[in-house]
Design a protein around this motif. Structure first.
Motif, PDB file in Angstrom:
ATOM      1  N   ILE A  74     -35.725  -4.843 -40.807  1.00 43.43           N
ATOM      2  CA  ILE A  74     -36.020  -6.273 -40.731  1.00 43.43           C
ATOM      3  C   ILE A  74     -37.090  -6.627 -41.756  1.00 43.43           C
ATOM      4  O   ILE A  74     -38.133  -5.957 -41.818  1.00 43.43           O
ATOM      5  CB  ILE A  74     -36.496  -6.668 -39.320  1.00 43.43           C
ATOM      6  CG1 ILE A  74     -35.461  -6.243 -38.269  1.00 43.43           C
ATOM      7  CG2 ILE A  74     -36.762  -8.165 -39.239  1.00 43.43           C
ATOM      8  CD1 ILE A  74     -34.141  -6.924 -38.391  1.00 43.43           C
ATOM      9  N   PRO A 104     -40.289  -8.163 -43.021  1.00 40.28           N
ATOM     10  CA  PRO A 104     -41.469  -8.621 -42.283  1.00 40.28           C
ATOM     11  C   PRO A 104     -41.842 -10.072 -42.588  1.00 40.28           C
ATOM     12  O   PRO A 104     -42.698 -10.641 -41.902  1.00 40.28           O
ATOM     13  CB  PRO A 104     -42.571  -7.664 -42.747  1.00 40.28           C
ATOM     14  CG  PRO A 104     -42.132  -7.208 -44.095  1.00 40.28           C
ATOM     15  CD  PRO A 104     -40.633  -7.165 -44.046  1.00 40.28           C
ATOM     16  N   GLU A 139     -37.685 -12.097 -41.735  1.00 38.46           N
ATOM     17  CA  GLU A 139     -37.069 -11.518 -40.549  1.00 38.46           C
ATOM     18  C   GLU A 139     -35.552 -11.406 -40.652  1.00 38.46           C
ATOM     19  O   GLU A 139     -34.851 -11.383 -39.640  1.00 38.46           O
ATOM     20  CB  GLU A 139     -37.468 -12.308 -39.291  1.00 38.46           C
ATOM     21  CG  GLU A 139     -38.971 -12.312 -39.045  1.00 38.46           C
ATOM     22  CD  GLU A 139     -39.351 -12.978 -37.735  1.00 38.46           C
ATOM     23  OE1 GLU A 139     -38.438 -13.453 -37.030  1.00 38.46           O
ATOM     24  OE2 GLU A 139     -40.551 -13.032 -37.423  1.00 38.46           O
ATOM     25  N   ARG A 140     -35.042 -11.309 -41.878  1.00 43.30           N
ATOM     26  CA  ARG A 140     -33.623 -11.044 -42.071  1.00 43.30           C
ATOM     27  C   ARG A 140     -33.367  -9.544 -41.963  1.00 43.30           C
ATOM     28  O   ARG A 140     -34.206  -8.729 -42.356  1.00 43.30           O
ATOM     29  CB  ARG A 140     -33.173 -11.549 -43.453  1.00 43.30           C
ATOM     30  CG  ARG A 140     -33.269 -13.057 -43.657  1.00 43.30           C
ATOM     31  CD  ARG A 140     -32.117 -13.766 -42.971  1.00 43.30           C
ATOM     32  NE  ARG A 140     -30.850 -13.489 -43.626  1.00 43.30           N
ATOM     33  CZ  ARG A 140     -30.348 -14.209 -44.635  1.00 43.30           C
ATOM     34  NH1 ARG A 140     -31.050 -15.242 -45.122  1.00 43.30           N
ATOM     35  NH2 ARG A 140     -29.180 -13.908 -45.159  1.00 43.30           N
ATOM     36  N   ASN A 141     -32.211  -9.184 -41.416  1.00 52.00           N
ATOM     37  CA  ASN A 141     -31.827  -7.780 -41.325  1.00 52.00           C
ATOM     38  C   ASN A 141     -31.282  -7.347 -42.680  1.00 52.00           C
ATOM     39  O   ASN A 141     -30.241  -7.844 -43.125  1.00 52.00           O
ATOM     40  CB  ASN A 141     -30.774  -7.597 -40.231  1.00 52.00           C
ATOM     41  CG  ASN A 141     -30.576  -6.147 -39.875  1.00 52.00           C
ATOM     42  OD1 ASN A 141     -31.219  -5.271 -40.439  1.00 52.00           O
ATOM     43  ND2 ASN A 141     -29.679  -5.886 -38.945  1.00 52.00           N
ATOM     44  N   LEU A 161     -43.353  -4.099 -39.811  1.00 54.38           N
ATOM     45  CA  LEU A 161     -43.430  -4.699 -38.476  1.00 54.38           C
ATOM     46  C   LEU A 161     -43.910  -3.692 -37.441  1.00 54.38           C
ATOM     47  O   LEU A 161     -44.691  -4.036 -36.544  1.00 54.38           O
ATOM     48  CB  LEU A 161     -42.063  -5.258 -38.077  1.00 54.38           C
ATOM     49  CG  LEU A 161     -41.581  -6.471 -38.876  1.00 54.38           C
ATOM     50  CD1 LEU A 161     -40.183  -6.879 -38.436  1.00 54.38           C
ATOM     51  CD2 LEU A 161     -42.550  -7.637 -38.724  1.00 54.38           C
TER      52      LEU A 161
END
Length: 352
Positions: A2, A4, A7-9, A41
């Motif tokens: 992810i 940081p 927050e996209r995979n 994260l």
């Protein structure tokens, strides 16, 4: 992993060069390229837990241990190598039988022996408990990339670069209510940052020799790792300071070993010598299994204890020592007061 920031995979191809292809921002750690398999994260999440939501500050060594716990539980010695050796050996054997090439049969046998050797070593615990990133390398391997991306260390982590560890100067410690011996500079820095030594009037030193130089008749507290060195340190302090009260504040080895959440580690460079083991065995206080464990270099470090818990334990013992040293506090404790009032000041209600 992810991102940081957005927050996209991210797939592997979407994060080349530690940069998110969606938000175009850089991140510090990629789990595919660092030995502890960390991402930004996770570091932030662990730092938040260790600092009790930002209530206390921690040192990098405490973060190192917390981030290494998962990898310390399992061994990766020869992981994949034994299986690969067996597969290749089987493949070579089949070819050798059909082609009738004796040399290939010899090579196959060698591969089988290698696979068996790796499997036996893993069964005997080779590599178990040895951190992928040693404590001394953590600032360079993990914290340096973090600093280069964010400019500072993770929230709540003290920057100890160039620090001497925060130990007090024994020569200037006259009038203290006690002495705290702790060989671990990082733990001393942690306690000093919280103000614990100053709060209780403790002179902080690293050895019995330094403790003897402090002009204090009050107790000596010894804070140490749960390992062979720590167990011997307490005995050495008592022998070097006859007549002084020596309080072992280190976590009891037998108690810590029984905790399911406690994760020990090994440092091959710090295995106790045969002479040290003889000293440990002499009083008969350790079981054969405990002596074997200590002799293999296993340890529970102070930096592995929950920071808030470590502070609470040392604070409680130091508070008891300071109350005994201070007559007013001692009388208050005898009377049952939970706390002793500060020196009298103006009455907020306007009275005399």
């Amino acid at each position: 992993m992810i991102c940081p920031h957005c927050e996209r995979n991210l797939l592997r191809k979407e994060r080349t060069g530690n940069r998110c292809t969606h938000c175009r921002r850089s991140y510090a750690l990629d789990p595919k390229t660092n030995p502890l398999r960390l991402n930004d994260l996770r570091v932030r999440r662990i730092a938040t837990v260790l600092t009790d939501g930002g209530r206390i500050a921690i040192v990098p060594d405490q973060l190192w241990y917390a981030l290494s716990r998962k990898r310390l539980r399992d061994t990766e010695f020869g992981q994949g190598c034994a299986g690969a050796a067996f597969v290749v050996a089987g493949f070579v054997t089949v070819i050798a039988l059909f082609a009738e090439v004796p040399v290939l049969l010899i090579g196959s046998a060698a591969l089988l022996l290698i696979g068996l050797g790796i499997s036996a070593a893993r069964a005997m615990g080779a590599g178990r408990g040895i951190p992928p990133v040693v404590r001394e390398s953590f600032p360079t391997q993990i914290l340096s990339p973090w600093r280069s991306v964010y400019g500072v260390l993770p929230p709540g982590v003290l920057d100890l670069a160039g620090s001497t560890g925060g130990a007090a100067d024994p020569a200037g410690a006259a009038g203290t209510t006690g002495v705290l011996i702790c060989p671990d500079r990082a733990v001393v820095a942690f306690l000093v940052a919280d103000g614990l030594p100053a709060r209780h009037g403790l002179a902080v030193v690293r050895s019995a020799v330094e403790a003897a130089a402090v002009p204090s008749k009050w107790p000596v507290l010894v804070l140490h790792d749960s390992d062979a060195e720590g167990e011997l340190l307490v005995r050495g302090v008592r022998a070097a300071l006859p007549g002084r009260t020596v309080i072992d504040v280190g976590p009891p080895l037998r108690t810590v070993r029984a905790l399911p959440q406690a994760v020990p580690y090994r440092d091959p460079r710090r295995k106790p010598s045969p002479a040290d083991m003889r000293l440990l065995a002499a009083p008969g206080t350790y079981t054969p299994e405990e002596l074997k464990w200590l002799g293999q270099g296993w340890r529970f470090p102070l930096v592995g204890l929950p920071p808030a818990r470590l502070l609470a334990v040392v604070d409680r013992v130091a508070g008891q020592v300071s109350r005994r040293a201070d007559p007013d506090r001692r009388r208050a404790a005898d009377l049952g007061f939970l706390t002793w009032p500060e020196p009298a000041g103006p009455d907020p209600a306007g009275g005399p």
